[in-house]
Design a protein around this motif. Sequence first.
Motif, PDB file in Angstrom:
ATOM      1  N   LYS A  37      -5.302  -5.890  -3.855  1.00 47.01           N
ATOM      2  CA  LYS A  37      -4.805  -4.601  -3.346  1.00 47.01           C
ATOM      3  C   LYS A  37      -3.436  -5.910  -3.536  1.00 47.01           C
ATOM      4  O   LYS A  37      -2.223  -5.440  -4.892  1.00 47.01           O
ATOM      5  CB  LYS A  37      -4.135  -3.787  -3.040  1.00 47.01           C
ATOM      6  N   LYS A  73      -9.342  -2.992  -0.208  1.00 45.86           N
ATOM      7  CA  LYS A  73     -10.079  -1.506   0.305  1.00 45.86           C
ATOM      8  C   LYS A  73     -11.810  -2.143  -0.147  1.00 45.86           C
ATOM      9  O   LYS A  73     -11.982  -2.813  -0.449  1.00 45.86           O
ATOM     10  CB  LYS A  73     -10.067  -0.238  -0.588  1.00 45.86           C
ATOM     11  N   ARG A  86      -8.777   1.212   4.123  1.00 45.73           N
ATOM     12  CA  ARG A  86      -7.682  -0.067   3.565  1.00 45.73           C
ATOM     13  C   ARG A  86      -8.056  -1.297   4.623  1.00 45.73           C
ATOM     14  O   ARG A  86      -7.776  -0.929   6.124  1.00 45.73           O
ATOM     15  CB  ARG A  86      -6.236   0.469   3.716  1.00 45.73           C
ATOM     16  N   ASP A 119      -1.569   3.705   7.962  1.00 47.99           N
ATOM     17  CA  ASP A 119      -1.660   4.740   7.314  1.00 47.99           C
ATOM     18  C   ASP A 119       0.035   4.261   7.225  1.00 47.99           C
ATOM     19  O   ASP A 119       0.685   4.630   5.602  1.00 47.99           O
ATOM     20  CB  ASP A 119      -1.711   6.410   7.386  1.00 47.99           C
ATOM     21  N   ASP A 120       0.523   3.320   7.820  1.00 49.32           N
ATOM     22  CA  ASP A 120       2.446   3.528   7.997  1.00 49.32           C
ATOM     23  C   ASP A 120       2.557   1.967   7.267  1.00 49.32           C
ATOM     24  O   ASP A 120       3.849   1.268   7.031  1.00 49.32           O
ATOM     25  CB  ASP A 120       3.108   3.714   8.979  1.00 49.32           C
ATOM     26  N   VAL A 121       1.740   1.141   6.936  1.00 47.09           N
ATOM     27  CA  VAL A 121       1.899   0.246   6.737  1.00 47.09           C
ATOM     28  C   VAL A 121       0.632   0.304   4.990  1.00 47.09           C
ATOM     29  O   VAL A 121      -0.165   0.030   5.043  1.00 47.09           O
ATOM     30  CB  VAL A 121       0.691  -0.896   7.310  1.00 47.09           C
ATOM     31  N   ASP A 122       1.832  -0.515   4.285  1.00 50.62           N
ATOM     32  CA  ASP A 122       1.990  -0.900   2.761  1.00 50.62           C
ATOM     33  C   ASP A 122       0.753  -2.007   2.635  1.00 50.62           C
ATOM     34  O   ASP A 122       0.959  -2.808   3.266  1.00 50.62           O
ATOM     35  CB  ASP A 122       2.538  -0.350   1.931  1.00 50.62           C
ATOM     36  N   PHE A 123       0.216  -2.158   1.056  1.00 46.95           N
ATOM     37  CA  PHE A 123      -0.153  -3.305   1.375  1.00 46.95           C
ATOM     38  C   PHE A 123      -0.238  -4.879   1.330  1.00 46.95           C
ATOM     39  O   PHE A 123      -0.438  -5.880   1.093  1.00 46.95           O
ATOM     40  CB  PHE A 123      -1.438  -3.124  -0.010  1.00 46.95           C
ATOM     41  N   THR A 124       0.888  -4.777   0.419  1.00 43.16           N
ATOM     42  CA  THR A 124       2.248  -5.658   0.330  1.00 43.16           C
ATOM     43  C   THR A 124       2.630  -6.495   1.703  1.00 43.16           C
ATOM     44  O   THR A 124       2.375  -7.237   2.117  1.00 43.16           O
ATOM     45  CB  THR A 124       3.175  -5.368  -0.748  1.00 43.16           C
TER      46      THR A 124
END
Length: 313
Positions: A37, A73, A86, A119-124
């Motif tokens: 991602k 993923k 993830r 869960d609280d960390v985005d892909f970027t």
Amino acid sequence: MRVVEVTAYGGPEVLRMARRPEPEAGDVPGRVRVRLKAAGVNQADLRIRAGRYPGHVGELTPPFVLGTDFAGKLLDPVPGMAAGTRVAGFLPWFEELTGEGTYAEVVRAAPEWLAPIPDDVDFTVAASVPLASATAQQGLDRLALPAGSTLLVTGASGVVGRLAVQYAAAAGLRVLAVAHEGDERELKLLGAEHSILRGTPEEVVARVLEVLPERVDAAFDGAFHSVPALAAVKDGGAFIALAADRTPHAERDIRVETVRGRPDAARLKETLEKVAARELITRVADVMPLEEVAEAHRRAEAGHRPGRIILMI
């Protein structure tokens, strides 16, 4: 699948979109597939593309795919992580030398390189962390400074330097952080005892000596200043460099080493959990689509803004 190839050594214009077959499950023993991602643009990518590391790429020649950091993923399950989990990690590009990097839609990775993303960390954000955190931690491991020692961190506004400041402060070191204008207050909040405005390497050394005339016990060169920054270190001190082409010659009994981060999934998992809890702060400078990779390299080389540039895939 879409990839970005280095078609020849040179400027950002040598980066071209291309198509390669997508890896199949089990086609390389001991490796699993991750559908990406996000991928990070690192300083090493710029140097490899420009042909500045000829002695470090072996027989590998263009076309090849750059990139180390990634988030995505899992396509194939591994012990403790199901397909669809993830994950983040980084490819040890120099050690593998396969020409397969993370500027691609799917990569093959060893399970021991991978850590789950909270869960609280985005892909970027996750893609900005793996190589930077390993480099900062392993560089500090090599310095092996006792609590109370003084440490100069150059490039403290960037991702590696920013993490080094935080890890060093947590270990009880007295940190002098070289920062972009406007970052001084934030770096002090992150643990720096003194924040020093960036400038030429000679100006930085002069500013360090104003704060600490006896010089620092060690330096962690997160900004590739190398040779001039060595002047801020005490006789018999230690110096960690990140760039193989900018490692200074030792002098005054100073121990000089170059660190190259190695994958460590357990540490990465802990780091990502601390990022989720806001106990560690990383920095994303820009988020750009994969198709704009040449512009991403131009911005990184120009020092567009401190932090990691992330390619969305």
